[in-house]
Design an enzyme around this catalytic site. Structure first.
Site, PDB file in Angstrom:
ATOM      1  N   ASP A 128       0.805  -1.224   0.000  1.00 20.72           N
ATOM      2  CA  ASP A 128       0.000   0.000   0.000  1.00 20.72           C
ATOM      3  C   ASP A 128       0.842   1.280   0.000  1.00 20.72           C
ATOM      4  OD1 ASP A 128      -3.005  -1.017   1.493  1.00 20.72           O
ATOM      5  OD2 ASP A 128      -1.248  -2.316   1.428  1.00 20.72           O
ATOM      6  N   ASN A 165      -4.318   4.054  -1.017  1.00 16.57           N
ATOM      7  CA  ASN A 165      -4.075   5.065   0.012  1.00 16.57           C
ATOM      8  C   ASN A 165      -3.224   6.230  -0.476  1.00 16.57           C
ATOM      9  OD1 ASN A 165      -3.716   2.291   2.186  1.00 16.57           O
ATOM     10  ND2 ASN A 165      -5.454   3.690   2.231  1.00 16.57           N
ATOM     11  N   ASN A 187     -10.583  -1.089   0.187  1.00 15.66           N
ATOM     12  CA  ASN A 187     -11.803  -0.504   0.748  1.00 15.66           C
ATOM     13  C   ASN A 187     -11.940   0.988   0.464  1.00 15.66           C
ATOM     14  OD1 ASN A 187      -9.529  -0.777   2.652  1.00 15.66           O
ATOM     15  ND2 ASN A 187     -10.784   0.467   4.021  1.00 15.66           N
ATOM     16  N   HIS A 188     -10.846   1.667   0.104  1.00 19.80           N
ATOM     17  CA  HIS A 188     -10.909   3.095  -0.237  1.00 19.80           C
ATOM     18  C   HIS A 188     -10.892   3.333  -1.740  1.00 19.80           C
ATOM     19  CE1 HIS A 188     -10.605   4.224   3.907  1.00 19.80           C
ATOM     20  NE2 HIS A 188      -9.404   3.702   4.064  1.00 19.80           N
ATOM     21  N   HIS A 204      -6.999  -7.900  -0.194  1.00 23.65           N
ATOM     22  CA  HIS A 204      -6.935  -6.706   0.662  1.00 23.65           C
ATOM     23  C   HIS A 204      -7.862  -6.951   1.846  1.00 23.65           C
ATOM     24  CE1 HIS A 204      -5.714  -2.462   0.959  1.00 23.65           C
ATOM     25  NE2 HIS A 204      -6.918  -2.243   1.488  1.00 23.65           N
ATOM     26  N   HIS A 238      -3.357  -4.220   3.008  1.00 24.91           N
ATOM     27  CA  HIS A 238      -4.314  -3.518   3.863  1.00 24.91           C
ATOM     28  C   HIS A 238      -3.815  -3.218   5.276  1.00 24.91           C
ATOM     29  CE1 HIS A 238      -7.988  -1.971   5.575  1.00 24.91           C
ATOM     30  NE2 HIS A 238      -8.004  -2.916   6.485  1.00 24.91           N
ATOM     31  N   HIS A 261      -0.845  -2.770   6.433  1.00 25.54           N
ATOM     32  CA  HIS A 261       0.305  -1.858   6.399  1.00 25.54           C
ATOM     33  C   HIS A 261       1.497  -2.332   7.219  1.00 25.54           C
ATOM     34  CE1 HIS A 261      -2.081   1.985   5.018  1.00 25.54           C
ATOM     35  NE2 HIS A 261      -2.447   0.877   4.374  1.00 25.54           N
TER      36      HIS A 261
END
Length: 253
Positions: free
Chosen positions: A8, A40, A67-68, A148, A173, A175
């Site tokens: 990410d 991200n 998810n973003h 993710h 996801h 991180h």
């Protein structure tokens, strides 16, 4: 065939690091193809068109999300004609859940899935059944799945379920890079989480003071991307005629 998969990318600081260092990293590791998770990049939430173009100029072949995915409204305007791969188990026809590229007469397919455990996303289609369906549709030489997801158990279960059916399963996801990179019994390359590329001293990339205050007080304040030292986390997926391997790259500068 050596494929670099970058964890990410978080914020402008992560993007600038790639602009400065990606070519060197590719040369040092004799990389053929690069993929990355980009959900991200823009202020930690989604991917705007400017940042998408900057990543494309670096020669990245495809960008998975999470998810973003739709965190930046302008993505609706360009996603259909882009190299962005959104989670295939979203219940939408916007964008695509997998993408196949050609490199030296070989087909490489990257598939993006979003986990459901602890993700407030139980309305998503089942990632396992979604992957079953995709594998019936595609004809490819190498298949790489970006799962993710929050729960390590969900990622491990998917890796083992599809061992031998896909070339690699890489987690994103959380991180935080995991130390479980391995070749599964039937040959699939696996890691639970690649980690992130961005601020090294924040809380998952966010400003530490804001997140610490949130835990101490319970009061929510919008997060911002931390600055300072940068970490780079990726894996090298090495597919050859002898023994396939997955190797971590974990740098901090």
């Amino acid at each position: 065939m050596k494929i670099l998969y970058i964890g990410d990318i978080v914020g402008e600081i992560g993007l600038q690091y790639l602009e400065k260092n990606l070519q060197r990293i590719k040369e040092e590791n004799k990389i053929n193809v690069v993929f990355a998770n980009a959900e991200n990049v823009t202020n930690g939430r989604g991917l705007n068109f400017e940042h998408y173009n900057r990543l494309m100029k670096l020669g990245i072949y495809g960008l998975t999300m999470g998810n973003h995915t739709f965190g930046q409204k302008e993505i609706y305007e360009y996603i259909d004609n882009s190299k962005v791969i959104r989670p295939a188990n979203f219940s939408t026809n916007i964008g695509k859940g997998y993408m196949t590229i050609n490199y030296n007469d070989k087909k490489i397919t990257v598939i993006n899935l979003l986990g459901r455990v602890y993700m407030n996303s139980m309305s998503l289609d089942c990632p396992f059944k979604t992957l079953d369906k995709i594998l019936e549709e595609i004809d490819t030489d190498y298949s790489i799945v970006d799962i993710h997801a929050e729960a390590t158990s969900e990622k491990i279960a998917l890796g083992l379920d599809f061992d031998g059916r896909v070339s690699a399963v890489v987690g994103t996801h959380t991180h935080v890079p995991t130390a479980d990179n391995k070749v599964l019994p039937k040959g699939t390359l696996y890691i639970s989480d690649i980690g992130m590329t961005g601020p090294a001293l924040g809380v998952l990339g966010d400003k530490k003071d804001i997140i610490i205050s949130r835990f101490r007080t319970g009061i929510y304040e919008s997060s911002k991307t931390e600055q300072g030292p940068v970490q780079f986390n990726a894996v090298v997926l090495d597919f050859n005629n002898f023994k396939n391997s997955i190797t971590r790259i974990n740098l901090c500068e």
